[in-house]
Scaffold this motif. Structure first.
Motif, PDB file in Angstrom:
ATOM      1  N   UNK A 114       2.818   9.982  -3.104  1.00 12.00           N
ATOM      2  CA  UNK A 114       1.570  10.535  -2.574  1.00 12.00           C
ATOM      3  C   UNK A 114       0.931   9.575  -1.574  1.00 12.00           C
ATOM      4  N   UNK A 115       1.018   8.276  -1.840  1.00 12.74           N
ATOM      5  CA  UNK A 115       0.481   7.286  -0.910  1.00 12.74           C
ATOM      6  C   UNK A 115       1.195   7.364   0.440  1.00 12.74           C
ATOM      7  N   UNK A 116       2.512   7.501   0.422  1.00  9.60           N
ATOM      8  CA  UNK A 116       3.292   7.622   1.659  1.00  9.60           C
ATOM      9  C   UNK A 116       2.983   8.942   2.364  1.00  9.60           C
ATOM     10  N   UNK A 117       2.918  10.006   1.591  1.00 12.68           N
ATOM     11  CA  UNK A 117       2.754  11.335   2.166  1.00 12.68           C
ATOM     12  C   UNK A 117       1.384  11.510   2.808  1.00 12.68           C
ATOM     13  N   UNK A 118       0.361  10.870   2.236  1.00  9.15           N
ATOM     14  CA  UNK A 118      -0.996  11.002   2.759  1.00  9.15           C
ATOM     15  C   UNK A 118      -1.233  10.165   4.007  1.00  9.15           C
ATOM     16  N   UNK A 119      -0.308   9.235   4.292  1.00  9.47           N
ATOM     17  CA  UNK A 119      -0.518   8.310   5.406  1.00  9.47           C
ATOM     18  C   UNK A 119       0.445   8.538   6.561  1.00  9.47           C
ATOM     19  N   UNK A 120       1.708   8.792   6.246  1.00 10.24           N
ATOM     20  CA  UNK A 120       2.725   8.914   7.290  1.00 10.24           C
ATOM     21  C   UNK A 120       3.202  10.355   7.425  1.00 10.24           C
ATOM     22  N   UNK A 121       3.450  10.771   8.651  1.00 11.42           N
ATOM     23  CA  UNK A 121       4.045  12.079   8.884  1.00 11.42           C
ATOM     24  C   UNK A 121       5.484  12.031   8.356  1.00 11.42           C
ATOM     25  N   UNK A 122       5.777  12.923   7.438  1.00  6.46           N
ATOM     26  CA  UNK A 122       7.104  12.901   6.820  1.00  6.46           C
ATOM     27  C   UNK A 122       7.292  11.732   5.881  1.00  6.46           C
TER      28      UNK A 122
END
Length: 451
Positions: free
Chosen positions: A345-353
């Protein structure tokens, strides 16, 4: 009481004050006793890793680089992605500080335990040269200490089961790929994923340490590179918050205001438990990989092993922690977000894809971890029952991959944490007793002029 409750209770009971004193206090002793000697030769350790001192005539099966890659394949894995998320969920940001402390003293612990793994190598029932705490105890301490070696191996057979990696990779595949496609994560779906993972692991595992070392040596740098690039992107996007959260990690370590009602002792335990799973310093798994290195100089392998905690805990775990903290996702754990799901979720909320980038890293992290753990457990089983029967353990290992895919995270963590704790006692006790032999060898080695 369910099996899950029993395993969780077992893990919690084992991680008490005695073990904490043994791991962190023992690591501090190694650090001071050696007068920071291995750290002063950090550059020399890099040269060893680069192959400057490799020799084909040396005993062993794999190079220094492959030995470290095999060990890192187990440590730079789900422990760095999911384990850090679990640490923050259990102990808040302050748990990361205690992971740092554990890793720093753990570098000294790795130096001693992995030096001993080469210094006191022994033969298995088929006459093959082996290393690890069980052989250190048998060859270095003698027959009266043999029950300690048996205890290590019994715990090692179960502590190195691949269930955590299989569990979290299954969760990641569901959260990152299948659920967004509308596929419900039923027992049947998890079972299919588990069977596929088991098949992949079996193909490499039955090839032995040389195949594991070759695969790990090629995949570990790749997986670290992808992961580091993604996390650096998250840090750059949230760069103005980085100093604030570094301060929070340090202050929360001593106040624990964010969780646990200010229970600093509980936060230290949470950090130490996850650090042990992250870098395995003092647990005894890494010495089994480093004990297979092609070298007749035990000190060299100890120096190479020392690099492990620096890479996987101080660098990779810190980057994961900052990615989770900077995005604020960690504060949502009360809503049921935990483990690898928190990192996704941390990755998904910050980076596209972001979830797909993490998925690539996760697959490589988890699968290479599965390879290394199969080697560790197999060596423990072989010591107990004979190397000629190792195949039976490999069948058990494959089944545990499937079990991990379908069971609960809490049960898996309880089992592995508890067994890791049991493994630590024989490893640390033998290393502390034999520490003078390491220092004697170190003085001779570092006196050489060709370093």
């Amino acid at each position: 009481m369910t099996l899950k409750d029993i395993l969780i209770g077992f893990g919690n009971a084992m991680w008490g004050t005695p073990l904490l004193v043994l791991l962190m206090g023992g690591g501090l002793f190694f650090l001071l006793y050696s007068r920071f000697l291995p750290f002063r030769y950090f550059g020399h350790a890099i040269n060893i890793l680069r192959g400057k001192y490799d020799g084909d005539k040396s005993e062993g099966d794999i190079s220094h680089y492959q030995a470290l890659s095999t060990a890192l394949a187990a440590t730079v894995g789900m422990g760095n992605i999911s384990g850090v998320a679990v640490a923050i969920t259990m102990g808040g940001p302050g748990a990361i500080f205690w992971m740092w402390v554990s890793a720093f003293v753990g570098m000294a612990t790795k130096f001693f335990t992995c030096t001993l793994a080469v210094m006191f190598r022994g033969k298995d029932s088929l006459g093959r040269l082996q290393g690890g705490p069980m052989y250190v105890i048998r060859e270095g301490l003698g027959k009266k200490w043999y029950p300690l070696a048996v205890l290590f191996c019994v715990a090692g057979v179960f502590g190195t089961v691949p269930s955590f990696q299989a569990n979290q990779l299954t969760a990641a595949i569901g959260e990152g790929l299948l659920i967004p496609m509308g596929v419900e994560m039923t027992f049947a779906v998890k079972l299919v994923i588990g069977v596929i993972l088991a098949g992949i692991v079996a193909m490499v595992m039955f090839g032995g340490i040389k195949r594991i070392g070759t695969v790990a040596g090629s995949m570990v740098p790749f997986m670290v590179l992808i992961y580091v690039i993604a996390v650096v992107a998250i840090l750059i996007i949230n760069r103005e918050l980085v100093p604030e959260y570094f301060v929070l990690i340090i202050t929360d370590a001593f106040t624990a205001k964010s969780v646990l009602g200010g229970a600093v002792g509980a936060i230290i335990i949470a950090g130490a438990r996850r650090a042990a799973f992250s870098n395995e310093a003092g647990i005894g798994t890494a010495p089994m990989a480093h004990g297979a290195a092609k070298t007749n100089e035990p000190i060299r392998e100890g120096l190479v092993a020392m690099l492990g905690p620096a890479i996987d805990t101080i660098v990779v775990c810190t980057m994961t922690a900052l990615a989770i903290l900077l995005t604020g996702i960690w504060q949502e754990h009360t809503e049921g977000i935990s483990g690898v799901t928190l990192t996704i979720k941390a990755f998904d909320d910050t980076l596209i894809g972001g979830r797909f980038i993490l998925m690539i890293a996760l697959v490589v992290f988890a699968i290479t971890s599965l390879f290394s753990y199969s080697y560790y457990g197999g060596k423990c089983f072989s010591f107990l029952f004979g190397a000629q029967y190792e195949r039976y353990y490999q069948y058990f290992y494959v089944l545990m991959v499937v079990w991990g895919a379908v069971t609960s995270l809490g049960a898996v963590i309880g089992l592995i944490d508890g067994m890791y704790a049991v493994m630590a006692f024989p490893t640390m006790i033998s290393a502390l007793i034999l520490a003078p032999k390491v220092m004697k060898a170190a003085k001779v080695y570092f006196a050489k002029k060709d370093l």
